[in-house]
Design an enzyme around this catalytic site. Structure first.
Site, PDB file in Angstrom:
ATOM      1  CD  GLU A   1      -3.029  -1.153   2.201  1.00 36.44           C
ATOM      2  OE1 GLU A   1      -2.797  -0.559   3.266  1.00 36.44           O
ATOM      3  OE2 GLU A   1      -4.108  -1.727   1.963  1.00 36.44           O
TER       4      GLU A   1
ATOM      5  CD  GLU B   1      -3.767  -6.200   2.343  1.00 36.92           C
ATOM      6  OE1 GLU B   1      -4.624  -5.560   2.985  1.00 36.92           O
ATOM      7  OE2 GLU B   1      -2.545  -6.011   2.446  1.00 36.92           O
TER       8      GLU B   1
HETATM    9  C1  BGP Z   1      -4.535  -3.104   4.794  1.00 33.47           C
HETATM   10  C2  BGP Z   1      -3.192  -3.585   5.287  1.00 33.47           C
HETATM   11  C3  BGP Z   1      -3.211  -4.879   6.019  1.00 33.47           C
HETATM   12  C4  BGP Z   1      -4.485  -5.190   6.762  1.00 33.47           C
HETATM   13  C5  BGP Z   1      -5.738  -4.687   6.121  1.00 33.47           C
HETATM   14  C6  BGP Z   1      -6.983  -4.706   6.987  1.00 33.47           C
HETATM   15  O1  BGP Z   1      -4.556  -1.722   4.728  1.00 33.47           O
HETATM   16  O2  BGP Z   1      -2.289  -3.753   4.210  1.00 33.47           O
HETATM   17  O3  BGP Z   1      -2.027  -4.978   6.755  1.00 33.47           O
HETATM   18  O4  BGP Z   1      -4.404  -5.115   8.104  1.00 33.47           O
HETATM   19  O5  BGP Z   1      -5.610  -3.398   5.609  1.00 33.47           O
HETATM   20  O6  BGP Z   1      -6.976  -3.597   7.854  1.00 33.47           O
HETATM   21  P1  BGP Z   1      -7.291  -3.702   9.390  1.00 33.47           P
HETATM   22  O7  BGP Z   1      -6.287  -4.659   9.926  1.00 33.47           O
HETATM   23  O8  BGP Z   1      -7.132  -2.340   9.924  1.00 33.47           O
HETATM   24  O9  BGP Z   1      -8.678  -4.213   9.476  1.00 33.47           O
END
Ligand code: BGP
Length: 470
Positions: free
Chosen positions: A173, A366
């Protein structure tokens, strides 16, 4: 779907491995960050504080459970597994003279275990962590020297795993550095009171782009078969109305999505990039040769995360939703407990936007829904909301592939096994097909169990996405 479609799941080292100080690992920026639950601000310490509970220090202890976890991934039929390497296992301080053999050996063991089951590793070099020592000693990505350390780390792991890993991603990201008001996860940055934050963020982003390009180039030299991608957070935004001015503000909102894509895929700062630089109001100091480095280090594919969409308008928005990427509420969409709007059609739109612009293979690395799961008395976990979310998003992918002819390489839903949330530090914001017995306070046996979605996803993979029913 193409028969080689890479079905799998995704995690990141600092959210699942635990063992934060084991076998020579140094402290990372993630190790000094304390997550609050919803609505509680996150706290960043200078160093690890005594008598303080950091959920990520144990994570789900993937470090000691990886064989069991990979066996479960194999049982689901994973074709690939997206994970990250913790830079601090390889170079505990970032500027060490030699890499840490125990850290290198750990990832050898993980990759061997995956390959034993025919699971292709997809490896992120930088997933929201870096050596804390590089922040303290060099000022983090503000300093060009950090580029050298990052490229050295990349070369060491490319060389070591060149016969085990084919798919790589550079920075997770990467565009979040220009979206987040305090890009600690992304770049170890907290702006000082007298600091010109606009200059710092643009320069730090430039250094990451240079590090990415140099790593891509080095990787291709080490193994020409490597496929190395960028990784963008894709925050899709729609104009709120058909007012043409809404279209203009919405385009502005989308600039960070294309800023990094343009540099990493096309190899130069485009007019779109320049518009964002103007808007941020800072400047980038380029060194001689930087333009050539960016041109020569373009990526092979585009990885991205997609969770939700929002809307943008010239009029003030009544309700804002999202996480670091915020936008207006869309009355057509449902919203999760964490305020993320569910928009599977938006994934199809995203795939089309990226493919139209870049014509490079896309990898959804993701996607998913964070939710509270309940364990029934008999130990079963019914998660129809997760199945529903993923089903609709896979339908969106199929629309893009089968109707719109978009080239999509694979799909790795986030947090395929429950892990610590990046945004809130919670355990109870769960994404997994596999449940891990651990709560927000760290209680639990760490036992793994299969949710209903585990069996559903197994069938989805076995039928190559044909059978999406329960
Ligand atoms: C993205 C990240 C991840 C992950 C995901 C979900 O932005 O790359 O590392 O954690 O989001 O977010 P969260 O864990 O805040 O629910």
């Amino acid at each position: 779907m193409n028969k080689n479609f890479l079905w799998g799941g995704a995690t990141a080292a600092n959210q699942c491995e635990g063992a934060w100080n084991v076998d020579g690992k140094g402290p990372s920026i993630a190790d000094v960050e304390l997550g609050g639950k919803r609505g509680t601000p996150r706290v960043i310490h200078d160093s690890v504080q005594p008598d303080t509970y950091y959920p990520s220090h144990e994570g789900i202890d993937f470090y000691h459970h990886y064989k069991e976890d990979i066996a479960l991934f194999a049982e689901m039929g994973f074709k690939c597994y997206r994970m990250s390497i913790a830079w601090t296992r390889i170079f505990p301080n970032g500027d060490d003279a030699e890499p840490n053999e125990a850290g290198l050996q750990f990832y050898d063991d993980v990759f061997d275990e995956l390959l034993k089951y025919g699971i292709e590793p997809v490896v992120t070099l930088h997933h929201y962590e870096m050596p804390l020592a590089l922040v303290k000693k060099y000022g983090s990505w503000r300093n060009r020297k950090v580029v050298d350390f990052a490229v050295r780390y990349a070369k060491v792991v490319f060389e070591r795993y060149k016969n085990k890993v084919k798919y790589w991603l550079t920075f997770n990201e990467i565009n979040a550095i220009l979206i987040s008001p305090r890009p600690w996860h992304q770049a170890g940055l907290v702006y000082g009171p007298d600091e010109n934050a606009a200059d710092t963020k643009l320069q730090a982003a430039h250094h990451q782009l240079i590090a990415s390009a140099l790593s891509v180039k080095a990787g291709h030299e080490i193994n020409p078969d490597f496929k190395i991608g960028c990784m963008l957070i894709y925050h899709l935004s729609y104009p709120y109305t058909c007012n043409p001015e809404d279209q203009i503000v919405n385009r502005e909102k989308m600039l960070p999505q294309f800023y990094f894509g343009d540099v990493q895929v096309r190899g130069y700062y485009s007019n779109t990039c320049q518009r964002l630089i103007d808007k941020i109001g800072g400047k980038i100091v380029m060194e001689p040769g930087d333009e050539e480095i960016l041109r020569e280090g373009v990526v092979d594919y585009i990885g991205f995360s997609y969770y939700f969409s929002s809307v943008e308008s010239v009029e003030p928005m009544k309700e804002m939703v999202g996480n670091i990427a915020k936008g207006g509420r869309n009355p057509y969409l449902q919203i999760t407990d964490w305020g993320w709007q569910i928009d599977p059609t938006g994934l199809r739109t995203t795939l089309n936007q990226l493919y139209d612009r870049y014509q490079k293979p896309l990898f959804i690395v993701e996607n998913g829904v964070g939710a509270v799961d309940t364990v029934e008395e008999d130990g079963s976990i019914h998660d129809p909301y997760r199945i529903e979310y993923l089903r609709k998003h896979i339908q969106g992918i199929k629309g893009a592939v089968e109707i719109d002819h978009v080239d999509v390489m694979g799909y790795t839903p986030w947090g395929c096994i429950d892990l610590v949330s990046a945004g809130t530090g919670e355990m109870e914001k769960r994404y997994g097909f596999i449940y891990v017995d651990k709560d927000n306070k760290g209680n639990g046996t760490l036992a793994r169990s299969r949710k209903d979605s585990f069996f559903w996803y197994k069938k989805v993979i076995a039928t190559n996405g044909e059978d999406l029913e329960d």
